[in-house]
Design an enzyme around this catalytic site. Structure first.
Site, mmCIF file in Angstrom:
data_model
loop_
_atom_site.group_PDB
_atom_site.id
_atom_site.type_symbol
_atom_site.label_atom_id
_atom_site.label_comp_id
_atom_site.label_asym_id
_atom_site.label_seq_id
_atom_site.Cartn_x
_atom_site.Cartn_y
_atom_site.Cartn_z
ATOM 1 N N GLY A 10 0.806 -1.191 0.218
ATOM 2 C CA GLY A 10 -0.066 -0.025 0.032
ATOM 3 C C GLY A 10 0.983 1.321 -0.045
ATOM 4 O O GLY A 10 2.087 1.267 0.132
ATOM 5 N N LEU A 12 1.346 3.662 2.323
ATOM 6 C CA LEU A 12 2.166 3.744 3.367
ATOM 7 C C LEU A 12 3.330 2.702 3.460
ATOM 8 O O LEU A 12 4.269 2.985 3.841
ATOM 9 C CB LEU A 12 1.260 3.921 4.769
ATOM 10 N N ASP A 36 -2.156 -13.705 5.637
ATOM 11 C CA ASP A 36 -3.446 -13.248 5.825
ATOM 12 C C ASP A 36 -3.634 -12.886 7.251
ATOM 13 O O ASP A 36 -3.839 -13.956 8.102
ATOM 14 C CB ASP A 36 -4.191 -14.581 5.238
ATOM 15 N N ALA A 60 -5.051 -2.481 5.691
ATOM 16 C CA ALA A 60 -6.313 -2.031 6.060
ATOM 17 C C ALA A 60 -7.345 -2.421 4.952
ATOM 18 O O ALA A 60 -6.763 -2.298 3.826
ATOM 19 C CB ALA A 60 -6.412 -0.778 6.598
ATOM 20 N N THR A 62 -9.647 -0.371 2.830
ATOM 21 C CA THR A 62 -9.832 1.031 2.724
ATOM 22 C C THR A 62 -10.662 1.502 1.821
ATOM 23 O O THR A 62 -10.903 2.669 1.385
ATOM 24 C CB THR A 62 -8.183 1.852 2.411
ATOM 25 N N THR A 101 -7.498 5.931 11.763
ATOM 26 C CA THR A 101 -7.851 6.838 10.658
ATOM 27 C C THR A 101 -8.972 7.961 11.662
ATOM 28 O O THR A 101 -9.282 7.807 12.613
ATOM 29 C CB THR A 101 -8.914 6.470 9.786
ATOM 30 N N TYR A 125 -16.750 1.771 7.573
ATOM 31 C CA TYR A 125 -15.358 1.865 7.668
ATOM 32 C C TYR A 125 -14.891 2.056 8.949
ATOM 33 O O TYR A 125 -13.958 1.777 9.738
ATOM 34 C CB TYR A 125 -15.002 2.585 6.711
#
Length: 296
Positions: A10, A12, A36, A60, A62, A101, A125
């Site tokens: 990802g 980040l 996983d 995550a 997202t 987040t 989310y």
């Protein structure tokens, strides 16, 4: 001393890989193919065998809108996955870093959200990310950092800054961007550096708001991007959220307060709150422009 970056593919994750490599820190990266995190057994065995000193959970679900129709899937990654990693990190005696987040808050506020404000998510989310925080703190608070971030961008993957840059360079005319959602555009590279600095400095464990400082609407963010690209900001027009109806509700005010950084800064640490978002964006834009041109 080996660091494990979970979610290495990802934005980040890639930023962390770049920062750790640049600093000469030994690390391993894992993606869904080889780890996983929704499987407690696989997660425990993977971390036990690697025996890392630091585990960073940058993985995550997202897809904010997709979570509205698949709460089970989002929960399995954002809550169960966080729990499994915290349990495994604790068993290995590793420092645990969990990314969260601004969506854990409602977005209804007239002041920056404090680290200890009540979680009040308004989307699936946000609910699953809040559950992940609770799981981590309930399992391994004594050696865990939770870094809440928002509006992340970089030269990697898909993000708002790259989309606006592509539109600016294409000369496609006017773009309409909402001006009734306010937050903090945050450089993935700045965030990665802040995480590594915090762990290296052995800051007190707990919750930190890891966003570039200052604030902006999406409209102001887009204007800044157009200006850096050398395109007139008149090509960016303000609109409101009612024109973009989405399955998941977006927080109207997502500015995260920086009290935790100020507290550790007053104690003499060299780690302070992250720089203003405009400074970070200006530094990052040449790489973003190059990536957009390369990708076509």
């Amino acid at each position: 001393m080996t660091w494990l970056v979970v979610g290495v593919n990802g934005q980040l994750g890639k930023a962390l890989s770049a920062v750790l490599s640049e600093r000469g820190i030994d690390y391993r990266g894992s993606g869904f193919v080889n780890l996983d995190i929704t499987s407690a057994l696989m997660t425990t065995e993977y971390i036990r065998d690697l025996a890392p000193s630091v585990v960073i959970n940058a993985a995550a679900w997202t897809d904010v809108d997709g979570a509205e129709s698949d709460e089970v899937g989002a929960h399995s990654v954002n809550a169960v996955g966080a729990l499994n990693l915290a349990v495994a990190a604790k068993a290995a005696g590793a420092i645990f870093v969990h990314l969260s987040t601004d969506y854990v808050f409602s977005g209804v506020s007239d002041h920056p959200w404090r680290e200890d404000d009540l979680r009040s998510p308004v989307s699936v989310y946000g609910i699953t990310k809040a559950a992940g925080e609770v799981a981590v703190l309930g399992t391994y608070a004594e050696h865990s950092y939770i870094f809440r971030t928002a509006w992340l961008y970089s030269k990697w993957g898909k993000n708002f800054a790259k989309t606006m840059t592509r539109l600016a360079l294409s000369g496609e005319g006017v773009v309409r961007v909402v001006d009734d959602q306010v937050g903090q555009p945050t450089s993935a590279l700045d965030l990665a550096n802040q995480i590594v600095d915090a762990v290296d400095a052995k800051l007190p464990f707990g919750i930190y708001h890891a966003t570039n400082s200052g604030q902006a609407s999406w409209f102001e963010f887009a204007q800044e991007i157009y200006g850096i690209c050398g395109v007139s900001v008149e090509h960016v027009e303000a609109t409101d959220s009612s024109r973009f109806v989405r399955p998941a509700k977006r927080p109207a005010y997502s500015v995260l307060g920086q009290d935790a950084w100020k507290a550790v800064g007053s104690g003499g640490t060299s780690v302070h709150q992250m720089r203003d978002w405009r400074l970070a964006l200006r530094d990052e834009m040449p790489a973003i422009i190059s990536a957009v041109k390369t990708e076509g």
